[in-house]
Design a protein around this motif. Structure first.
Motif, PDB file in Angstrom:
ATOM      1  N   ALA A 166      -7.906   7.750  -6.938  1.00 52.57           N
ATOM      2  CA  ALA A 166      -6.479   7.678  -6.569  1.00 52.57           C
ATOM      3  C   ALA A 166      -6.051   8.971  -5.862  1.00 52.57           C
ATOM      4  N   PRO A 167      -4.995   8.898  -5.069  1.00 47.99           N
ATOM      5  CA  PRO A 167      -4.533  10.108  -4.372  1.00 47.99           C
ATOM      6  C   PRO A 167      -3.852  11.090  -5.314  1.00 47.99           C
ATOM      7  N   ALA A 168      -3.714  12.317  -4.870  1.00 45.65           N
ATOM      8  CA  ALA A 168      -2.996  13.333  -5.643  1.00 45.65           C
ATOM      9  C   ALA A 168      -1.560  12.867  -5.887  1.00 45.65           C
ATOM     10  N   GLN A 169      -1.006  13.272  -7.019  1.00 43.85           N
ATOM     11  CA  GLN A 169       0.353  12.951  -7.457  1.00 43.85           C
ATOM     12  C   GLN A 169       0.466  11.550  -8.076  1.00 43.85           C
ATOM     13  N   THR A 170      -0.678  10.883  -8.283  1.00 45.46           N
ATOM     14  CA  THR A 170      -0.651   9.615  -9.004  1.00 45.46           C
ATOM     15  C   THR A 170      -0.289   9.879 -10.464  1.00 45.46           C
ATOM     16  N   LEU A 171       0.664   9.142 -10.997  1.00 46.86           N
ATOM     17  CA  LEU A 171       1.129   9.304 -12.373  1.00 46.86           C
ATOM     18  C   LEU A 171       0.574   8.178 -13.233  1.00 46.86           C
ATOM     19  N   VAL A 172      -0.095   8.538 -14.338  1.00 44.39           N
ATOM     20  CA  VAL A 172      -0.688   7.549 -15.246  1.00 44.39           C
ATOM     21  C   VAL A 172      -0.191   7.812 -16.663  1.00 44.39           C
TER      22      VAL A 172
ATOM     23  N   ASP B 176      -0.528   5.528 -25.845  1.00 47.79           N
ATOM     24  CA  ASP B 176       0.162   6.374 -26.826  1.00 47.79           C
ATOM     25  C   ASP B 176       1.228   7.273 -26.195  1.00 47.79           C
ATOM     26  N   GLY B 177       1.468   7.117 -24.900  1.00 49.23           N
ATOM     27  CA  GLY B 177       2.491   7.900 -24.213  1.00 49.23           C
ATOM     28  C   GLY B 177       1.955   9.121 -23.488  1.00 49.23           C
ATOM     29  N   THR B 178       0.694   9.473 -23.706  1.00 48.02           N
ATOM     30  CA  THR B 178       0.104  10.595 -22.979  1.00 48.02           C
ATOM     31  C   THR B 178       0.259  10.365 -21.476  1.00 48.02           C
ATOM     32  N   SER B 179       0.742  11.392 -20.784  1.00 54.36           N
ATOM     33  CA  SER B 179       1.045  11.247 -19.356  1.00 54.36           C
ATOM     34  C   SER B 179       0.288  12.289 -18.544  1.00 54.36           C
ATOM     35  N   TRP B 180      -0.336  11.811 -17.463  1.00 49.90           N
ATOM     36  CA  TRP B 180      -1.097  12.700 -16.586  1.00 49.90           C
ATOM     37  C   TRP B 180      -0.635  12.539 -15.149  1.00 49.90           C
ATOM     38  N   ILE B 181      -0.798  13.596 -14.365  1.00 50.81           N
ATOM     39  CA  ILE B 181      -0.584  13.506 -12.925  1.00 50.81           C
ATOM     40  C   ILE B 181      -1.832  14.041 -12.223  1.00 50.81           C
ATOM     41  N   LYS B 182      -2.283  13.326 -11.244  1.00 49.75           N
ATOM     42  CA  LYS B 182      -3.515  13.704 -10.545  1.00 49.75           C
ATOM     43  C   LYS B 182      -3.220  14.859  -9.594  1.00 49.75           C
TER      44      LYS B 182
ATOM     45  N   GLU C 283       0.830  -1.208   0.000  1.00 50.00           N
ATOM     46  CA  GLU C 283       0.000   0.000   0.000  1.00 50.00           C
ATOM     47  C   GLU C 283       0.863   1.255   0.000  1.00 50.00           C
ATOM     48  N   ALA C 284       1.985   1.204   0.682  1.00 50.85           N
ATOM     49  CA  ALA C 284       2.882   2.361   0.723  1.00 50.85           C
ATOM     50  C   ALA C 284       3.579   2.564  -0.621  1.00 50.85           C
ATOM     51  N   LEU C 285       3.900   1.473  -1.300  1.00 50.77           N
ATOM     52  CA  LEU C 285       4.572   1.569  -2.599  1.00 50.77           C
ATOM     53  C   LEU C 285       3.641   2.027  -3.708  1.00 50.77           C
ATOM     54  N   ASP C 286       2.380   1.615  -3.652  1.00 50.89           N
ATOM     55  CA  ASP C 286       1.452   1.813  -4.769  1.00 50.89           C
ATOM     56  C   ASP C 286       1.353   3.253  -5.263  1.00 50.89           C
ATOM     57  N   PRO C 287       1.225   4.263  -4.390  1.00 52.78           N
ATOM     58  CA  PRO C 287       1.109   5.646  -4.892  1.00 52.78           C
ATOM     59  C   PRO C 287       2.355   6.148  -5.613  1.00 52.78           C
ATOM     60  N   HIS C 288       3.486   5.469  -5.409  1.00 57.58           N
ATOM     61  CA  HIS C 288       4.741   5.921  -6.004  1.00 57.58           C
ATOM     62  C   HIS C 288       5.062   5.202  -7.316  1.00 57.58           C
ATOM     63  N   LEU C 289       4.195   4.273  -7.722  1.00 61.72           N
ATOM     64  CA  LEU C 289       4.405   3.536  -8.954  1.00 61.72           C
ATOM     65  C   LEU C 289       3.790   4.274 -10.137  1.00 61.72           C
ATOM     66  N   VAL C 290       4.313   4.046 -11.333  1.00 63.50           N
ATOM     67  CA  VAL C 290       3.682   4.549 -12.554  1.00 63.50           C
ATOM     68  C   VAL C 290       2.510   3.630 -12.876  1.00 63.50           C
TER      69      VAL C 290
END
Length: 206
Positions: free
Chosen positions: A52-58, A62-68, A29-36
């Motif tokens: 998902a919490p803030a700062q989640t990276l998805v 096609d390579g489009t990248s977002w951060i919550k 659970e501690a690792l999950d928010p820090h994973l891509v």
């Protein structure tokens, strides 16, 4: 239970056993928010990671990248997206046609719109008006919030010596007697008008 690293990851300490299921679950659970995280597209992202919490990276296929940017709402910032292909979505008014340079429009970084191409009359007469010539319109999803303007180049054939005029896209909050929101207007003071106008330019939607 001890912690380690910038992320303060929990690790068993002392007499704790690293095989205890609860300890492993805490670490996961501690690792999950820090994973891509990964998604097929934006709809898939919203379906999987809305809570998902803030700062989640998805990252999308096609390579489009977002951060919550919020832990309480499904709000994201686009970090990167591939350059969109030119789209044939510009509507020309009656009596006008595409010139030697093909028309196209595309969006970059969600809010930045680019246009290209030349517009001319179908009867080969010059584009000329005492006020504005309404050339056509951009698609509804690319209408800016306010009036957007840029310099547009044009033909210098014939009598005119002016190589540029003013192009406008009317915004959603713009009131004009020459068109509606999204319309592309051409203002030109050169003598005798011009054979074509190049609408290439860009504007921000916000």
């Amino acid at each position: 239970m001890a912690t380690i690293g910038y992320a303060q990851l929990p690790i068993p300490a002392g007499g704790d056993s690293p095989t205890v299921p609860a300890d492993i679950a805490d670490l996961a659970e501690a690792l999950d928010p820090h994973l891509v995280q990964f998604a097929t597209n934006q709809a898939d992202r919203d379906s999987k990671y809305a809570t998902a919490p803030a700062q989640t990276l998805v990252i999308a296929t096609d390579g489009t990248s977002w951060i919550k940017t919020s832990s309480s709402t499904n709000t994201w910032a686009t970090i990167w997206e591939p350059l969109q292909d030119w789209q044939n979505l510009i509507t020309l008014n009656t009596g006008l046609e595409q010139g030697d340079v093909g028309l196209g429009i595309r969006v970059k970084d969600v809010k930045h719109v680019y246009l290209k191409g030349r517009v001319q009359r179908t009867d080969n007469a010059n584009l000329q008006d005492a006020n504005a010539v309404n050339l056509g319109a951009v698609p509804a999803e690319m209408i800016p919030e306010g009036l957007r303007t840029w310099a547009g180049t044009c033909s210098m054939g014939g009598d005119t010596t002016d190589g540029a005029g003013r192009l406008e896209v009317l915004g959603s909050n713009t009131s004009s007697s020459y068109g509606d929101p999204g319309d592309i207007l051409w203002w030109y003071q050169g003598t005798g008008g011009t054979a074509w106008v190049d609408i290439s330019g860009d504007y921000w939607m916000d």
